[in-house]
Scaffold this motif. Structure first.
Motif, PDB file in Angstrom:
ATOM      1  N   GLY A 122       0.883  -1.091  -0.156  1.00  0.00           N
ATOM      2  CA  GLY A 122       0.479  -0.076  -0.377  1.00  0.00           C
ATOM      3  C   GLY A 122       1.233   1.462  -0.074  1.00  0.00           C
ATOM      4  O   GLY A 122       1.609   0.873   1.026  1.00  0.00           O
ATOM      5  N   ASN A 123       0.514   2.772  -0.820  1.00  0.00           N
ATOM      6  CA  ASN A 123       1.229   3.485  -0.948  1.00  0.00           C
ATOM      7  C   ASN A 123      -0.008   4.529   0.233  1.00  0.00           C
ATOM      8  O   ASN A 123      -0.718   4.294  -0.508  1.00  0.00           O
ATOM      9  N   PHE A 148      -8.970   7.780  -0.817  1.00  0.00           N
ATOM     10  CA  PHE A 148      -8.419   6.620  -1.872  1.00  0.00           C
ATOM     11  C   PHE A 148      -7.672   5.664  -0.918  1.00  0.00           C
ATOM     12  O   PHE A 148      -6.415   5.646  -0.618  1.00  0.00           O
ATOM     13  N   PHE A 149      -7.343   4.298  -1.663  1.00  0.00           N
ATOM     14  CA  PHE A 149      -6.844   3.750  -0.811  1.00  0.00           C
ATOM     15  C   PHE A 149      -5.520   2.890  -2.579  1.00  0.00           C
ATOM     16  O   PHE A 149      -6.383   3.621  -4.057  1.00  0.00           O
ATOM     17  N   ASN A 150      -4.288   2.894  -2.755  1.00  0.00           N
ATOM     18  CA  ASN A 150      -3.517   2.693  -3.631  1.00  0.00           C
ATOM     19  C   ASN A 150      -2.605   1.903  -3.436  1.00  0.00           C
ATOM     20  O   ASN A 150      -1.232   1.362  -2.571  1.00  0.00           O
ATOM     21  N   LEU A 151      -2.796   0.942  -3.977  1.00  0.00           N
ATOM     22  CA  LEU A 151      -2.522  -0.532  -4.215  1.00  0.00           C
ATOM     23  C   LEU A 151      -0.902  -1.046  -5.100  1.00  0.00           C
ATOM     24  O   LEU A 151      -1.826  -0.160  -6.511  1.00  0.00           O
ATOM     25  N   SER A 152       0.112  -1.565  -5.153  1.00  0.00           N
ATOM     26  CA  SER A 152       1.006  -1.688  -5.669  1.00  0.00           C
ATOM     27  C   SER A 152       0.859  -3.040  -5.798  1.00  0.00           C
ATOM     28  O   SER A 152       1.503  -3.335  -4.710  1.00  0.00           O
ATOM     29  N   SER A 153       1.030  -3.859  -6.994  1.00  0.00           N
ATOM     30  CA  SER A 153       1.284  -4.963  -7.051  1.00  0.00           C
ATOM     31  C   SER A 153       2.194  -5.179  -8.097  1.00  0.00           C
ATOM     32  O   SER A 153       1.988  -5.288  -8.769  1.00  0.00           O
ATOM     33  N   PRO A 154       3.353  -6.338  -7.799  1.00  0.00           N
ATOM     34  CA  PRO A 154       4.181  -7.508  -9.158  1.00  0.00           C
ATOM     35  C   PRO A 154       2.855  -8.031 -10.154  1.00  0.00           C
ATOM     36  O   PRO A 154       2.976  -8.761  -9.536  1.00  0.00           O
ATOM     37  N   THR A 188       5.106  -3.645 -12.793  1.00  0.00           N
ATOM     38  CA  THR A 188       4.194  -3.283 -11.687  1.00  0.00           C
ATOM     39  C   THR A 188       3.351  -2.189 -11.538  1.00  0.00           C
ATOM     40  O   THR A 188       2.730  -1.694 -13.056  1.00  0.00           O
ATOM     41  N   LYS A 189       1.986  -2.648 -11.091  1.00  0.00           N
ATOM     42  CA  LYS A 189       0.470  -2.514 -11.613  1.00  0.00           C
ATOM     43  C   LYS A 189      -0.106  -1.289 -10.427  1.00  0.00           C
ATOM     44  O   LYS A 189      -0.436  -1.910  -8.954  1.00  0.00           O
TER      45      LYS A 189
END
Length: 296
Positions: free
Chosen positions: A134-135, A141-147, A279-280
């Motif tokens: 999480g960023n 907002f939720f801001n999530l990065s995933s590979p 990274t999405k």
């Protein structure tokens, strides 16, 4: 009949494409010798058509492999290590012949290779926690990065480290959900071709790994220029070839991992795991509640 009266059954090495073991489309082979010049086997001499077939197989397998859970991929890769453990003697002989090592030193290399495979198998469901998460953002907002995996990756295996180096560049590619086309060491391809037999008899789906043997430059050129290859690892390319392949790879903006001095006996870290990941990042509103502006 005594042992000295019979002829040994010589092994026929083949390519590994789409879960099957075809001969080269061209029908060509080349001699593989040990460090002293003694003949070991005839290996398939792959053609441009073989390279294109391998790309098709890798692309077909990508959806299911990348869509599998990370935990499942780890289980599949661990099964490969189990199979390697059961064939240690064979790989010890092949590594000793390929690299001119004593039996004890070759056995140590094989043990390190199996351990390396297990090490990467353990990373499949952990790398997302290292490079994702999480960023913090200034807003509701939720801001999530995933590979996510890059896609189809061409891997030029190291020329000198025919087994440990091979696994060190291949395992991280498929551990993170990519599919691979491996160009085996030109002078020492037999450990790579035997690894293909292990993959075929384990749980790795056909097409996830495809193994080609032959002239590195001849096979790598169509892979670097192929529009359906997303990335290329140039570990087994010399300086001149690497430059030519980088230029060809630029045509469809492939991700390129340049060759660099590597001691494959050292702990590898996570660099190769992250080399072929994208990274999405997803934004999602938290949902404000009421006029007060409170949110969850």
């Amino acid at each position: 009949m005594t042992a000295v009266d019979r002829l040994n059954v010589l092994k026929t090495y083949k390519l590994y494409v789409g879960g099957k073991f075809p001969r080269s489309e061209s029908g060509r082979v080349y001699e593989v010798t040990d460090s002293k010049g003694k003949w070991l086997a005839n290996a398939p001499l792959s053609s441009r058509k073989d390279a294109r077939d391998a790309v098709v197989a890798a692309r077909k397998a990508f959806g299911a492999w990348s869509g599998a859970t990370a935990y499942n991929r780890g289980q599949v890769l661990y099964r490969v290590a189990e199979m390697l453990e059961g064939r240690r003697d064979q790989f010890t002989r092949e590594v000793a012949d390929a690299e001119g090592l004593s039996k004890s030193k070759a056995a140590a290399v094989v043990h390190a290779t199996i351990d390396r495979w297990v090490w990467y198998a353990g990373w499949t469901d952990k790398i997302a926690q290292v490079v994702g998460g999480g960023n913090p953002v200034a807003g509701p907002f939720f801001n999530l990065s995933s590979p996510e995996p890059t896609g189809v990756v061409a891997v030029l295996a190291p020329q000198e480290s025919s087994f440990l180096g091979l696994v060190s560049v291949l395992a991280p590619v498929i551990a993170t959900g990519n599919t691979a086309i491996v160009v085996a060491s030109e002078n020492s391809p037999l450990p790579a071709l035997s690894l293909a037999e292990v993959l075929a008899t384990s749980d790795v789906p056909g097409g996830v790994v495809n193994v080609l043997s032959g002239r590195t430059a001849e096979i790598a050129a169509p892979l670097a220029a192929h529009q359906d290859v997303n990335a290329i690892d140039l570990a087994g390319a010399d300086e001149v070839l690497a430059k030519d392949l980088e230029i060809a790879a630029a045509d469809n903006l492939k991700r390129v991992l340049r060759p660099q001095p590597v001691d494959y006996t050292e702990t590898p870290g996570t660099d190769r795991l992250t080399a072929f990941l994208e990274t999405k990042t997803v934004w999602h509103p938290t949902g404000s509640l009421g006029a007060s502006g409170s949110s969850y």
